[in-house]
Design a protein around this motif. Structure first.
Motif, PDB file in Angstrom:
ATOM      1  N   UNK A 317      42.895  81.514 -45.434  1.00  0.00           N
ATOM      2  CA  UNK A 317      43.421  81.557 -44.069  1.00  0.00           C
ATOM      3  C   UNK A 317      42.598  80.660 -43.153  1.00  0.00           C
ATOM      4  N   UNK A 318      41.273  80.674 -43.345  1.00  0.00           N
ATOM      5  CA  UNK A 318      40.408  79.810 -42.543  1.00  0.00           C
ATOM      6  C   UNK A 318      40.536  78.354 -42.973  1.00  0.00           C
ATOM      7  N   UNK A 319      40.582  78.126 -44.261  1.00  0.00           N
ATOM      8  CA  UNK A 319      40.654  76.746 -44.760  1.00  0.00           C
ATOM      9  C   UNK A 319      41.920  76.041 -44.280  1.00  0.00           C
ATOM     10  N   UNK A 320      42.983  76.785 -44.134  1.00  0.00           N
ATOM     11  CA  UNK A 320      44.256  76.200 -43.682  1.00  0.00           C
ATOM     12  C   UNK A 320      44.167  75.654 -42.263  1.00  0.00           C
ATOM     13  N   UNK A 321      43.122  76.032 -41.521  1.00  0.00           N
ATOM     14  CA  UNK A 321      42.996  75.606 -40.129  1.00  0.00           C
ATOM     15  C   UNK A 321      41.975  74.491 -39.938  1.00  0.00           C
ATOM     16  N   UNK A 322      41.458  73.940 -41.015  1.00  0.00           N
ATOM     17  CA  UNK A 322      40.492  72.852 -40.900  1.00  0.00           C
ATOM     18  C   UNK A 322      41.099  71.596 -40.300  1.00  0.00           C
ATOM     19  N   UNK A 323      42.405  71.459 -40.388  1.00  0.00           N
ATOM     20  CA  UNK A 323      43.084  70.284 -39.829  1.00  0.00           C
ATOM     21  C   UNK A 323      43.947  70.648 -38.627  1.00  0.00           C
ATOM     22  N   UNK A 324      43.654  71.780 -38.000  1.00  0.00           N
ATOM     23  CA  UNK A 324      44.402  72.190 -36.829  1.00  0.00           C
ATOM     24  C   UNK A 324      44.241  71.165 -35.704  1.00  0.00           C
ATOM     25  N   UNK A 325      45.248  70.956 -34.871  1.00  0.00           N
ATOM     26  CA  UNK A 325      45.124  69.986 -33.777  1.00  0.00           C
ATOM     27  C   UNK A 325      44.034  70.329 -32.759  1.00  0.00           C
ATOM     28  N   UNK A 326      43.688  71.594 -32.617  1.00  0.00           N
ATOM     29  CA  UNK A 326      42.724  72.000 -31.594  1.00  0.00           C
ATOM     30  C   UNK A 326      41.301  71.964 -32.145  1.00  0.00           C
ATOM     31  N   UNK A 327      40.391  71.191 -31.546  1.00  0.00           N
ATOM     32  CA  UNK A 327      39.006  71.153 -32.037  1.00  0.00           C
ATOM     33  C   UNK A 327      38.338  72.525 -32.072  1.00  0.00           C
ATOM     34  N   UNK A 356      35.215  62.651 -41.971  1.00  0.00           N
ATOM     35  CA  UNK A 356      36.638  62.695 -41.643  1.00  0.00           C
ATOM     36  C   UNK A 356      36.951  63.339 -40.311  1.00  0.00           C
ATOM     37  N   UNK A 357      35.932  63.772 -39.574  1.00  0.00           N
ATOM     38  CA  UNK A 357      36.157  64.497 -38.317  1.00  0.00           C
ATOM     39  C   UNK A 357      35.868  63.602 -37.123  1.00  0.00           C
ATOM     40  N   UNK A 358      36.874  63.440 -36.269  1.00  0.00           N
ATOM     41  CA  UNK A 358      36.732  62.563 -35.112  1.00  0.00           C
ATOM     42  C   UNK A 358      36.065  63.263 -33.937  1.00  0.00           C
ATOM     43  N   UNK A 359      36.218  64.588 -33.825  1.00  0.00           N
ATOM     44  CA  UNK A 359      35.701  65.306 -32.670  1.00  0.00           C
ATOM     45  C   UNK A 359      34.224  65.644 -32.872  1.00  0.00           C
ATOM     46  N   UNK A 360      33.390  65.235 -31.918  1.00  0.00           N
ATOM     47  CA  UNK A 360      31.949  65.411 -32.049  1.00  0.00           C
ATOM     48  C   UNK A 360      31.553  66.876 -32.150  1.00  0.00           C
ATOM     49  N   UNK A 361      32.234  67.751 -31.389  1.00  0.00           N
ATOM     50  CA  UNK A 361      31.856  69.161 -31.404  1.00  0.00           C
ATOM     51  C   UNK A 361      32.092  69.783 -32.771  1.00  0.00           C
TER      52      UNK A 361
END
Length: 371
Positions: A317-327, A356-361
């Motif tokens: 369930x958590x892994x499915x959200x690794x590519x969620x639009x919201x940082x 692979x992650x664009x968002x710094x946070x």
């Protein structure tokens, strides 16, 4: 029937459990206490408290003609102690007040009806408030004798415990005030001791920045890790300091169907909540106060609870959200996985997704020592 008895009778007919009167024009110390709270920065990111501080200082700062506050209370008691619900770590905990319809909407129409009746009866102007304007309802409620602000800073009633929604009608009419309520906490510190984040620096003082109700509802960004761990399964609000209070032995279950818990909002499964997209979130929380924080902030809270669950079945369930639009959701997913996966599996996942992650946070989440 005199005007005070008329108002109380009409309030009871509209479903209110309490109706009492206080002076809206006499001096008080509540404004000074609020100023100290804001000056200390304990309001956190709630900038509106600072920008409206002068208007909040006293009812007449907002409306100079105000003479009397009609303070209304609606019981939302659950009829049981809700804290044992947190024993199921794979289910989320939603604060009792938010399990039914939004109390603002439940109360507002009734207040307007009553205010119209007061204006017709007295010939004086009225204004209606349900936690939506710079008015300090709790000090007014104590002045009216509805209850007192306990050591947890919430209103506490000798007949309703901790479970009262408040609404206020200010009127330019002069009405005889009821006797104020004094403080009856005594030596008890149960509410302070139970707080999972030690949000009370002293009795009768709150640091909102450490409060799980503030963090789950008002705070928009990623939380400090210490508070993520402390939240347990709490995903919207926190009732610990309310529910532990011994005065709840006098509380009764609410008679108002609209504030009673909806099916599905008591111990909802974390896996189901993590899968909510925006449309499903809005549908589930239609007419609920939960809806106002938005899907992203809510799912962030759910992911922190998943990280605390110790339930390996929630990894997917958590892994499915690794590519969620919201940082903030992606960051929550990283933290949850760091808590649920063994070190080797999490290191492999981090290596797989490196760069692979664009968002710094969110990059910070991957780099941090999350455990």
């Amino acid at each position: 029937m005199n005007t005070a008895d008329f108002i109380k009778a009409r309030a009871a007919a509209l479903g209110f459990d309490v109706c009492r009167f206080a002076s809206a024009s006499e001096p008080w110390s509540a404004g000074e206490r609020l100023a100290h709270f804001v000056e200390a920065g304990r309001h956190g990111d709630m900038g509106w408290m600072e920008t409206t501080l002068e208007r909040r200082a006293h009812p007449t700062s907002m409306w100079a003609e105000a003479k009397t506050a009609v303070v209304l209370g609606l019981n939302y008691g659950p009829g049981h102690d809700p804290l044992p619900e947190m024993g199921d770590a794979s289910a989320g905990y939603i604060s009792v007040y938010a399990r039914g319809d939004d109390y603002h909407e439940v109360i507002k129409g009734r207040l307007k009806t009553l205010a119209g009746q007061i204006a017709a009866r007295t010939g004086e102007d009225v204004k209606v408030f349900v936690d939506t304007a710079p008015l300090m309802e709790k000090p007014l409620a104590q002045r009216a004798g509805v209850g007192w602000q306990g050591k947890h800073t919430n209103l506490l009633s000798r007949t309703r415990g901790n479970w009262l929604f408040l609404g206020v009608i200010l009127t330019a009419a002069e009405l005889e005030p009821d006797a104020p309520e004094s403080e009856h906490c005594g030596a008890c510190t149960a509410c302070l001791d139970v707080c999972p984040t030690q949000a009370f620096p002293a009795p009768f003082q709150l640091d909102a920045r450490r409060c799980l109700s503030y963090l789950t509802i008002e705070f928009a960004g990623p939380w400090p890790v210490e508070f993520r761990k402390a939240t347990g399964s709490r995903i919207y609000g926190c009732d610990d300091c309310l529910a532990i209070c011994p005065w709840n032995k006098f509380a009764v279950a609410s008679h108002e169907s609209r504030v009673q818990a909806r099916e599905g909002l008591v111990s909802p499964r974390l896996a189901d909540l993590a899968a909510l997209d925006d449309a499903a979130f809005r549908a589930l929380f239609s007419k609920s106060p939960v809806k106002r924080i938005g899907r992203d902030r809510f799912v962030r809270n759910v992911l922190y609870a998943i990280g605390n669950s110790g339930d390996a079945d929630l990894i997917e369930a958590a892994r499915a959200l690794l590519d969620d639009p919201a940082p903030v959701v992606r960051g929550g997913a990283v933290w949850a996985l760091s808590r649920l996966m063994d070190d080797e599996a999490f290191a492999a996942l981090r290596s797989e997704r490196a760069g692979g992650e664009a968002d710094a946070s969110v990059r910070v989440e991957w780099a941090a020592d999350q455990a």
